[in-house]
Design a protein around this motif. Structure first.
Motif, PDB file in Angstrom:
ATOM      1  N   VAL A   1      -9.095  -1.960  -7.952  1.00 34.02           N
ATOM      2  CA  VAL A   1      -8.557  -0.980  -9.046  1.00 34.02           C
ATOM      3  C   VAL A   1      -8.157   0.283  -8.801  1.00 34.02           C
ATOM      4  O   VAL A   1      -8.666   1.035  -8.284  1.00 34.02           O
ATOM      5  CB  VAL A   1      -9.923  -0.992 -10.244  1.00 34.02           C
ATOM      6  N   GLN A   2      -6.942   0.598  -9.171  1.00 34.70           N
ATOM      7  CA  GLN A   2      -6.447   1.947  -8.866  1.00 34.70           C
ATOM      8  C   GLN A   2      -6.958   2.867  -9.873  1.00 34.70           C
ATOM      9  O   GLN A   2      -6.809   2.760 -11.332  1.00 34.70           O
ATOM     10  CB  GLN A   2      -4.916   1.856  -9.368  1.00 34.70           C
TER      11      GLN A   2
ATOM     12  N   ASN B   1      -1.651  -4.373 -17.652  1.00 39.47           N
ATOM     13  CA  ASN B   1      -1.900  -3.432 -16.649  1.00 39.47           C
ATOM     14  C   ASN B   1      -3.379  -3.624 -16.155  1.00 39.47           C
ATOM     15  O   ASN B   1      -3.622  -3.697 -15.070  1.00 39.47           O
ATOM     16  CB  ASN B   1      -1.544  -2.047 -17.047  1.00 39.47           C
ATOM     17  N   LYS B   2      -4.270  -3.563 -17.290  1.00 36.68           N
ATOM     18  CA  LYS B   2      -5.554  -3.640 -16.895  1.00 36.68           C
ATOM     19  C   LYS B   2      -6.143  -4.844 -16.330  1.00 36.68           C
ATOM     20  O   LYS B   2      -6.766  -4.996 -15.430  1.00 36.68           O
ATOM     21  CB  LYS B   2      -6.509  -3.347 -18.175  1.00 36.68           C
ATOM     22  N   TYR B   3      -5.535  -6.114 -16.860  1.00 36.59           N
ATOM     23  CA  TYR B   3      -5.958  -7.236 -16.467  1.00 36.59           C
ATOM     24  C   TYR B   3      -5.366  -7.971 -15.263  1.00 36.59           C
ATOM     25  O   TYR B   3      -6.096  -8.775 -14.710  1.00 36.59           O
ATOM     26  CB  TYR B   3      -6.257  -8.286 -17.635  1.00 36.59           C
TER      27      TYR B   3
ATOM     28  N   TYR C   1      -8.225   4.155 -20.489  1.00 35.24           N
ATOM     29  CA  TYR C   1      -7.291   4.668 -19.930  1.00 35.24           C
ATOM     30  C   TYR C   1      -7.241   6.134 -21.078  1.00 35.24           C
ATOM     31  O   TYR C   1      -6.391   6.202 -22.081  1.00 35.24           O
ATOM     32  CB  TYR C   1      -5.897   3.984 -20.594  1.00 35.24           C
TER      33      TYR C   1
ATOM     34  N   PRO D   1      -4.113  -4.379 -11.814  1.00 34.44           N
ATOM     35  CA  PRO D   1      -5.127  -3.265 -11.871  1.00 34.44           C
ATOM     36  C   PRO D   1      -4.733  -2.192 -10.864  1.00 34.44           C
ATOM     37  O   PRO D   1      -5.374  -0.981 -10.756  1.00 34.44           O
ATOM     38  CB  PRO D   1      -6.514  -3.702 -11.795  1.00 34.44           C
TER      39      PRO D   1
END
Lengths: 104, 172
Positions: free
Chosen positions: B123-124, A52-54, B52, A57
Motif C-alpha cells: 500500500v502506497q 484506487n483503494k481496492y 483518504y 493500492p
C-alpha cells in the motif's frame, strides 16, 4: 456481507449516479438540475477512489483524477450559477422551458 | 456480528443515498440544497472511512464550504424560497423513473457478475506531501501538465464568470 469490498462501493455510487439522473430528467428548475449534476460528479469520484483503494493500492492515479474532477466541478458550478443569475435578470425565471433563447 | 467499521460504512451510505433522494424529490428548493449538503458531508465521511484524509478535507472545503454556499446564495437571489416548485408531470416522472430503474438494474447486474480481484500490492501511503510531490513532478507518472492545464481552466472560468455576470452600461 460483513466485509466491505469494492462491490459495495460500486453499488453505492451507481445508485447515487442514477438518483442524479432522475433529478436531472424530472426537474425543470436550473438550480436543481445543477445540484443533480453535482451528485453525478460525486458518484464518479467515489468510484475512482474505491478503485484506487481496492485494485491499485500501490498507485495514486485515482486520487489525482478525483482532485481534477473536484476542480472542474467547482469551475463548472461557478460558470453555471453566473449564467443562471444572468438569465434570471433577463427573463425573471430560471425554468428551462423559459430559457429557449440564450442570446437576448 | 458487524464490526463498528462496517456499521459506519452503512450509516454513511444511508446518509448519502437518503440525502440524494430527498434533494432530488423535495419540492422546496432551499430544503433540497440542505439535503444535498448532507449527502456531500456523507461522501466526505466515506473518504475518511477509506483513509483518504486529504480528499475528505478537500471535499468539505470545496463542496460543503464552496459550491453549496454558492447554490444557496443563488437561490436567495433568484426566487422566494417559500414558494413550492411545481410538481413535474406524471409522464416525465414515469419515463425518468423507468430510465433510471433500467439503467440501475443493468449496471448492478453487471457489477455483481464481475469478480474483482483485490490487489495485494504494497500500500502506497497517501499523505499531503506525497500528493504534492507527485502533482508537481515532471517525471514519469507525474501530474505537472494536468495541474497547469487545470490552473488555466480555473482562470478562464473566473474571467468567464465576471464577463457573464457583469452589467453592461446599457442595463444600468
Amino acid at each position: 456481507m460483513n466485509q466491505i469490498g469494492l462491490t459495495h462501493f460500486l453499488i453505492l455510487s451507481t445508485s447515487l449516479f442514477f438518483i442524479g439522473v432522475y433529478g436531472f430528467l424530472t426537474r425543470r428548475n436550473l438550480i436543481v438540475m445543477l445540484m443533480s449534476v453535482e451528485l453525478l460528479l460525486n458518484s464518479v469520484n467515489i468510484n475512482f477512489l474505491a478503485f484506487n483503494k481496492y485494485l491499485y493500492p500501490g498507485k495514486m492515479d485515482g486520487i489525482f483524477f478525483s482532485i481534477f474532477i473536484i476542480t472542474i466541478a467547482a469551475a463548472e458550478a461557478a460558470v453555471a450559477i453566473a449564467i443562471i443569475i444572468n438569465l434570471y435578470r433577463r427573463h425573471k425565471s430560471i425554468d428551462v422551458e423559459d430559457a429557449e433563447a440564450l442570446k437576448d | 456480528m458487524m464490526s463498528l467499521h462496517t456499521i459506519l460504512f452503512y450509516l454513511m451510505a444511508a446518509l448519502i443515498l437518503g440525502g440524494g433522494i430527498m434533494a432530488v424529490i423535495s419540492r422546496k428548493i432551499f430544503r433540497a440544497a440542505v439535503y444535498l449538503l448532507f449527502s456531500l458531508i456523507g461522501i466526505a465521511g466515506l473518504y475518511f472511512w477509506m483513509e483518504y484524509e486529504f480528499l475528505a478535507a478537500v471535499q468539505i472545503i470545496v463542496y460543503v464550504g464552496g459550491i453549496v454556499v454558492l447554490i444557496i446564495f443563488s437561490i436567495f437571489l433568484t426566487q422566494t424560497s417559500s414558494l413550492d416548485m411545481p410538481k413535474p408531470n406524471l409522464n416525465r416522472r414515469l419515463f425518468a423513473g423507468l430510465a433510471m430503474l433500467s439503467g440501475l438494474l443493468l449496471t448492478i447486474t453487471l457489477i455483481l457478475q464481475h469478480s474483482f480481484i483485490p490487489s495485494l500490492d504494497p500500500v502506497q501511503e497517501v499523505n499531503v506531501s506525497s500528493i504534492g510531490l507527485k502533482l508537481l513532478s515532471v517525471h514519469e507518472g507525474g501530474y505537472a501538465l494536468p495541474f497547469e492545464v487545470v490552473s488555466v481552466l480555473l482562470l478562464a472560468a473566473m474571467i468567464g464568470c465576471i464577463a457573464i455576470a457583469i452589467k453592461s452600461p446599457a442595463q444600468k
